[in-house]
Design a protein around this motif. Structure first.
Motif, PDB file in Angstrom:
ATOM      1  N   GLY A 251       0.961  -0.844   0.205  1.00  0.00           N
ATOM      2  CA  GLY A 251      -0.180  -0.459   0.037  1.00  0.00           C
ATOM      3  C   GLY A 251       1.009   1.619   0.063  1.00  0.00           C
ATOM      4  N   GLN A 252       1.844   0.859   0.113  1.00  0.00           N
ATOM      5  CA  GLN A 252       3.253   2.442   0.017  1.00  0.00           C
ATOM      6  C   GLN A 252       3.690   2.282  -0.714  1.00  0.00           C
ATOM      7  N   GLU A 253       3.663   1.689  -1.576  1.00  0.00           N
ATOM      8  CA  GLU A 253       4.767   1.360  -2.668  1.00  0.00           C
ATOM      9  C   GLU A 253       4.963   2.701  -3.867  1.00  0.00           C
ATOM     10  N   GLU A 254       3.719   4.194  -3.980  1.00  0.00           N
ATOM     11  CA  GLU A 254       4.440   4.807  -4.379  1.00  0.00           C
ATOM     12  C   GLU A 254       4.926   5.591  -2.978  1.00  0.00           C
ATOM     13  N   GLU A 255       5.556   5.381  -2.121  1.00  0.00           N
ATOM     14  CA  GLU A 255       6.442   6.569  -1.349  1.00  0.00           C
ATOM     15  C   GLU A 255       7.583   5.469  -0.821  1.00  0.00           C
ATOM     16  N   SER A 256       8.385   4.377  -2.245  1.00  0.00           N
ATOM     17  CA  SER A 256       8.851   3.232  -2.142  1.00  0.00           C
ATOM     18  C   SER A 256      10.432   4.014  -2.309  1.00  0.00           C
ATOM     19  N   ALA A 257      10.923   4.935  -3.521  1.00  0.00           N
ATOM     20  CA  ALA A 257      11.613   5.553  -3.592  1.00  0.00           C
ATOM     21  C   ALA A 257      12.035   6.780  -2.257  1.00  0.00           C
ATOM     22  N   PHE A 263      16.096   5.722   4.380  1.00  0.00           N
ATOM     23  CA  PHE A 263      16.160   4.540   5.576  1.00  0.00           C
ATOM     24  C   PHE A 263      17.780   3.872   5.076  1.00  0.00           C
ATOM     25  N   GLU A 264      18.388   4.916   4.644  1.00  0.00           N
ATOM     26  CA  GLU A 264      19.927   4.724   4.439  1.00  0.00           C
ATOM     27  C   GLU A 264      20.388   4.544   5.506  1.00  0.00           C
ATOM     28  N   GLY A 265      21.299   2.842   5.123  1.00  0.00           N
ATOM     29  CA  GLY A 265      21.763   3.214   6.571  1.00  0.00           C
ATOM     30  C   GLY A 265      21.169   2.657   7.798  1.00  0.00           C
TER      31      GLY A 265
END
Ligand code: CP
Ligand code: NVA
Length: 333
Positions: A251-257, A263-265
């Motif tokens: 449901g959050q696929e649009e926010e993926s990028a 969330f890096e790190g």
């Protein structure tokens, strides 16, 4: 609600600590019995001639297989109703769907989008509704997760009858504050397990959920402590178990990028565990499905990883939950 309203299972918050302990212990016991080739007497044919509706409006591997398998183990007939199979959402309201389905089955297992949907399904259902994941909770996962931790750390000397022997353990959650975490935090508060949560800034546990988690620990003699941080190393300090989940829930696929960048790190690696100072014998858990950015292969496929026993434990958790909520109609003792 009428005195005959069924008892539903929408979140770990619906259980007392003693009931949660019973569901985990029964799952453990049934696992041993069934794997040794017999069937517990009270489960043999317990749902014989009965149908359980499995309403899934989202994909699923583990939850579908474990709940359908559990119904079959108890002698019942699971009826899978995917989002393209029934009228719900396209042509029929949740109210009408709930009244109609519950008039013909013995229980409903439902994977929906919003918690409000599963709550209103339950409100209008005349049979128990078991939440198979919504945007806020994933109770079946958490029974399996605590069973997995219980099995892995079973030698704890403090285990009393009403306990899983987990008091004093520390779980570190490194990643997104999501449905799996929320029910885990509720269970941890109830069971005296400490939980440290590291999320990137802007992805913390919302205040309304913090209130629910706090409420879960109210009345517990020594509730598990919850701490939040934006620094993964801080959460990892002295942890027995490092846990994560996908950074992009269904449901959050649009926010993926945007999410993957934020969330890096936060990837769980041996170096992170080392830098943060996890306990020497730390273990790793993930409800799956997993993506490599959340955890390195080195951890995921190592001796520290409990992910595959954790996945299998979904079956034993589902059997235990059906026993408690469907066979025994919510009398869990
Ligand atoms: N962990 C879990 O619920 O997996 P599925 O989405 O495959 O059911
Ligand atoms: N947080 C994940 C869990 C999947 C089992 C999701 O909601 O997609």
């Amino acid at each position: 609600t009428s005195p005959f309203a069924p008892r539903h299972f929408l979140s770990i918050a619906d259980l007392t600590p003693a009931e949660f302990t019973t569901l985990v212990r029964n799952a453990s016991q049934h696992k041993k019995t069934i794997k040794s080739g017999s069937v517990p007497r009270n489960l043999l044919g317990a749902l014989s001639g009965k149908t359980v509706a499995m309403m899934f409006s989202k994909r699923s591997t583990r939850t579908r297989i474990s709940t359908e398998g559990a119904v079959a183990q108890l002698g019942g007939q699971p009826m899978f109703l995917g989002k393209d199979d029934i009228q719900l959402g396209v042509n029929e309201s949740l109210y009408d769907t709930s009244v109609v389905i519950s008039s013909m089955v013995s229980a409903i297992v439902a994977r929906v989008n919003s918690h409000d949907d599963v709550a209103s399904l339950a409100k209008h259902s005349t049979v128990p509704v078991i939440n198979a994941l919504c945007d806020l909770y994933h109770p079946l996962q958490i029974i399996a997760d605590f069973l997995t931790i219980h099995e892995s750390f079973h030698a704890r000397p403090t285990a009393g009858l009403n306990s899983l022997g987990m008091e004093g353990l520390k779980i570190a959650w490194i990643g997104d504050a999501n449905n799996v975490l929320f029910d885990m935090a509720i269970a941890a508060a109830k069971m005296g397990v400490d939980l440290a949560v590291a999320t990137p800034k802007g992805y913390e546990i919302p205040q309304t959920m913090l209130d629910i988690i706090k409420q879960a620990g109210a009345g517990v003699s020594s509730p598990g402590k919850l701490i939040q941080t934006n620094v993964p190393e801080e959460a990892v300090k002295d942890a027995d178990v490092l846990v994560t989940d996908t950074w992009v829930s269904m449901g959050q696929e649009e926010e993926s990028a945007r999410r993957i960048k934020a969330f890096e790190g936060f990837q769980i690696t041996p170096e992170l565990a080392q830098r943060g100072g996890a306990k020497r014998d730390w273990k790793f858990m993930h409800c799956l499905p997993r993506h490599p950015e959340e955890v390195s292969d080195e951890v995921f496929y190592s001796h520290r990883s409990l992910v595959f026993p954790e996945a299998e434990n979904r079956l034993w958790a589902a059997i235990s939950a059906l026993e408690g909520f469907v066979v025994n109609k919510g009398k869990i003792n």
